[in-house]
Scaffold this motif. Structure first.
Motif, PDB file in Angstrom:
ATOM      1  N   TYR A   6       0.837  -7.631  -6.850  1.00  0.00           N
ATOM      2  CA  TYR A   6       2.263  -7.378  -6.660  1.00  0.00           C
ATOM      3  C   TYR A   6       3.026  -8.639  -7.048  1.00  0.00           C
ATOM      4  O   TYR A   6       2.552  -9.752  -6.811  1.00  0.00           O
ATOM      5  N   GLN A   7       4.203  -8.464  -7.602  1.00  0.00           N
ATOM      6  CA  GLN A   7       5.019  -9.621  -7.957  1.00  0.00           C
ATOM      7  C   GLN A   7       5.832 -10.058  -6.738  1.00  0.00           C
ATOM      8  O   GLN A   7       6.656  -9.306  -6.224  1.00  0.00           O
ATOM      9  N   LEU A   8       5.574 -11.283  -6.298  1.00  0.00           N
ATOM     10  CA  LEU A   8       6.324 -11.846  -5.182  1.00  0.00           C
ATOM     11  C   LEU A   8       7.136 -13.036  -5.678  1.00  0.00           C
ATOM     12  O   LEU A   8       6.668 -13.835  -6.497  1.00  0.00           O
ATOM     13  N   ARG A   9       8.341 -13.161  -5.144  1.00  0.00           N
ATOM     14  CA  ARG A   9       9.215 -14.271  -5.547  1.00  0.00           C
ATOM     15  C   ARG A   9       8.983 -15.480  -4.641  1.00  0.00           C
ATOM     16  O   ARG A   9       8.818 -15.345  -3.425  1.00  0.00           O
ATOM     17  N   ASN A  29      10.689  -5.820   2.224  1.00  0.00           N
ATOM     18  CA  ASN A  29      10.451  -4.983   3.406  1.00  0.00           C
ATOM     19  C   ASN A  29       9.413  -3.901   3.163  1.00  0.00           C
ATOM     20  O   ASN A  29       8.593  -3.602   4.030  1.00  0.00           O
ATOM     21  N   ASP A  30       9.430  -3.294   1.966  1.00  0.00           N
ATOM     22  CA  ASP A  30       8.514  -2.189   1.705  1.00  0.00           C
ATOM     23  C   ASP A  30       7.068  -2.654   1.505  1.00  0.00           C
ATOM     24  O   ASP A  30       6.157  -1.828   1.423  1.00  0.00           O
ATOM     25  N   LEU A  31       6.847  -3.979   1.448  1.00  0.00           N
ATOM     26  CA  LEU A  31       5.482  -4.502   1.293  1.00  0.00           C
ATOM     27  C   LEU A  31       4.985  -5.221   2.547  1.00  0.00           C
ATOM     28  O   LEU A  31       3.909  -5.811   2.530  1.00  0.00           O
ATOM     29  N   TYR A  32       5.755  -5.196   3.625  1.00  0.00           N
ATOM     30  CA  TYR A  32       5.354  -5.891   4.860  1.00  0.00           C
ATOM     31  C   TYR A  32       3.973  -5.455   5.333  1.00  0.00           C
ATOM     32  O   TYR A  32       3.125  -6.278   5.679  1.00  0.00           O
ATOM     33  N   GLU A  33       3.739  -4.156   5.358  1.00  0.00           N
ATOM     34  CA  GLU A  33       2.455  -3.644   5.838  1.00  0.00           C
ATOM     35  C   GLU A  33       1.321  -4.043   4.893  1.00  0.00           C
ATOM     36  O   GLU A  33       0.235  -4.414   5.327  1.00  0.00           O
ATOM     37  N   THR A  34       1.596  -3.989   3.589  1.00  0.00           N
ATOM     38  CA  THR A  34       0.592  -4.344   2.579  1.00  0.00           C
ATOM     39  C   THR A  34       0.161  -5.792   2.728  1.00  0.00           C
ATOM     40  O   THR A  34      -1.017  -6.124   2.532  1.00  0.00           O
ATOM     41  N   PHE A  35       1.103  -6.676   3.066  1.00  0.00           N
ATOM     42  CA  PHE A  35       0.812  -8.103   3.147  1.00  0.00           C
ATOM     43  C   PHE A  35       0.629  -8.592   4.588  1.00  0.00           C
ATOM     44  O   PHE A  35       0.687  -9.795   4.844  1.00  0.00           O
TER      45      PHE A  35
END
Length: 359
Positions: A6-9, A29-35
């Motif tokens: 995933y691209q993270l800033r 916010n939509d990747l909180y669970e993933t990370f």
């Protein structure tokens, strides 16, 4: 299952010591669970450097229970392609390809625990140890932490300000001893750098570990021991713990590299490889000097991998036929090796045919 990036800033880049940097990522916010992660786990980063796809794993030094961004610590390494790229080039606002957290080195913290944690680290081995330290102190109000941290000199201590703050905030439950192998100033100067720090001369070796445990015996008899650093430091620490009959199931290890040694094992040239990957059966020839993993990558396939250093176990597969030699293994247990599991990033063929399966 295919690894997904995933691209993270980048939210923050901070100089942590003379030769190290930490990098914090903004997680949408939509990747909180993933990370979501456990204290002690790592992130895998992917870069294209000199037209080559390279990946490296870096432990998270942030804590999943503190209100803080996802952060990794990276120490500069002589000739280190990715570590030096991160230290020299990354800046706030850059986008980086990042795989979700992974790793088998972590503390299972629970608020009702009453334990003594012994944390042993050296150099950049502090990164997962710091994550565990912060998580235990905040989550387990009745637990105690005894930590020894080894560095070359005062200038190379990562997270020194943060560690000092934790000492002030949790002085009743957190003991920290720093040991320096090549201090640059007089000992009388070092001794007074901080009222709560006690600096010791030398490395985190067998003698230091024995002294440390005698000096700071456990409060709670339920004790766990976490070790992270270079290979020699790990061997010495484990030896000292075995000398006082600490059982294996209470010792948790994450290696950040082994001793420098030349591996002269000769591979079987152009061995025939059969690999079962994502339901596909792949046939290839393993050129001299290539590992099973690199052979598959060169064939245009996408096997799972992260560090390519034999540390993270992402590239693990099962050897079905033939014999291999692993140049380095800092991830698999003896039992896993007995069961036929290998690290494909470290495996070269010793027989004419090799068959492996990725689960």
């Amino acid at each position: 299952m295919m690894p997904k990036f995933y691209q993270l800033r980048i939210q923050d880049v901070k100089k942590e010591a003379q030769d190290s940097t930490s990098v914090a990522f903004d997680v949408p916010n939509d990747l909180y669970e993933t990370f979501n992660y456990k204290a002690g786990q790592y992130l895998t980063l992917r870069f294209n450097i000199n037209r080559e796809d390279v990946r490296r794993s870096y432990s998270l030094c942030s804590s999943p229970v503190f209100e803080e961004p996802l952060r990794i610590g990276v120490k500069r390494v002589n000739g280190g392609l990715v570590s030096n790229h991160i230290n020299d080039n990354l800046k706030v606002g850059d986008l980086v390809e990042v795989m979700p957290p992974d790793g088998r080195f972590y503390a299972d913290t629970k608020k009702e625990n009453y334990k003594t944690y012994y944390l042993f680290s050296a150099g950049s081995g502090i990164t997962p140890i710091l994550s565990i330290l912060k998580t235990v102190l905040l989550t387990e109000k009745r637990s105690f932490v005894h930590m020894i941290y080894g560095n070359r000199s005062h200038d190379s201590i990562m997270f020194s300000t943060e560690l000092e703050q934790l000492q002030n905030d949790y002085k009743d439950r957190f003991v920290l001893v720093q040991t320096l192998s090549r201090p640059k100033s007089k000992w009388s100067d070092l001794w007074t750098t901080s009222k709560d720090n006690s600096f010791r001369k030398g490395r985190v070796d067998t003698e230091a570990v024995e002294w440390f445990i005698n000096e700071y015996p456990p409060y709670a008899q339920n004790a766990e021991y976490y070790i992270c650093g270079p290979g020699t430091m790990i061997e010495n620490t484990k030896k000292a713990l075995k000398n006082i009959d600490v059982p294996d199931e209470r010792i948790f290890i994450e290696s950040f590299g082994g001793k420098d040694s030349k591996d002269t094992t000769e591979a079987f040239e152009n061995a025939k490889l059969t690999a079962i990957l994502n339901g596909e059966t792949i046939q290839a020839s393993i050129p001299k000097g290539k590992t099973i993993l690199r052979t598959l990558i060169d064939a245009g396939k996408e096997p799972p991998y992260s560090c390519e250093g034999g540390v993270c176990s992402t590239c693990m597969c099962k050897l079905k036929t033939g014999k291999i030699h692993m140049k380095n293994n800092l991830a698999l247990t003896d039992k896993e090796v007995e069961q036929g599991y290998i690290l494909s990033c470290q495996s070269i063929p010793l027989t004419e045919t090799i068959e492996v399966e990725y689960k």
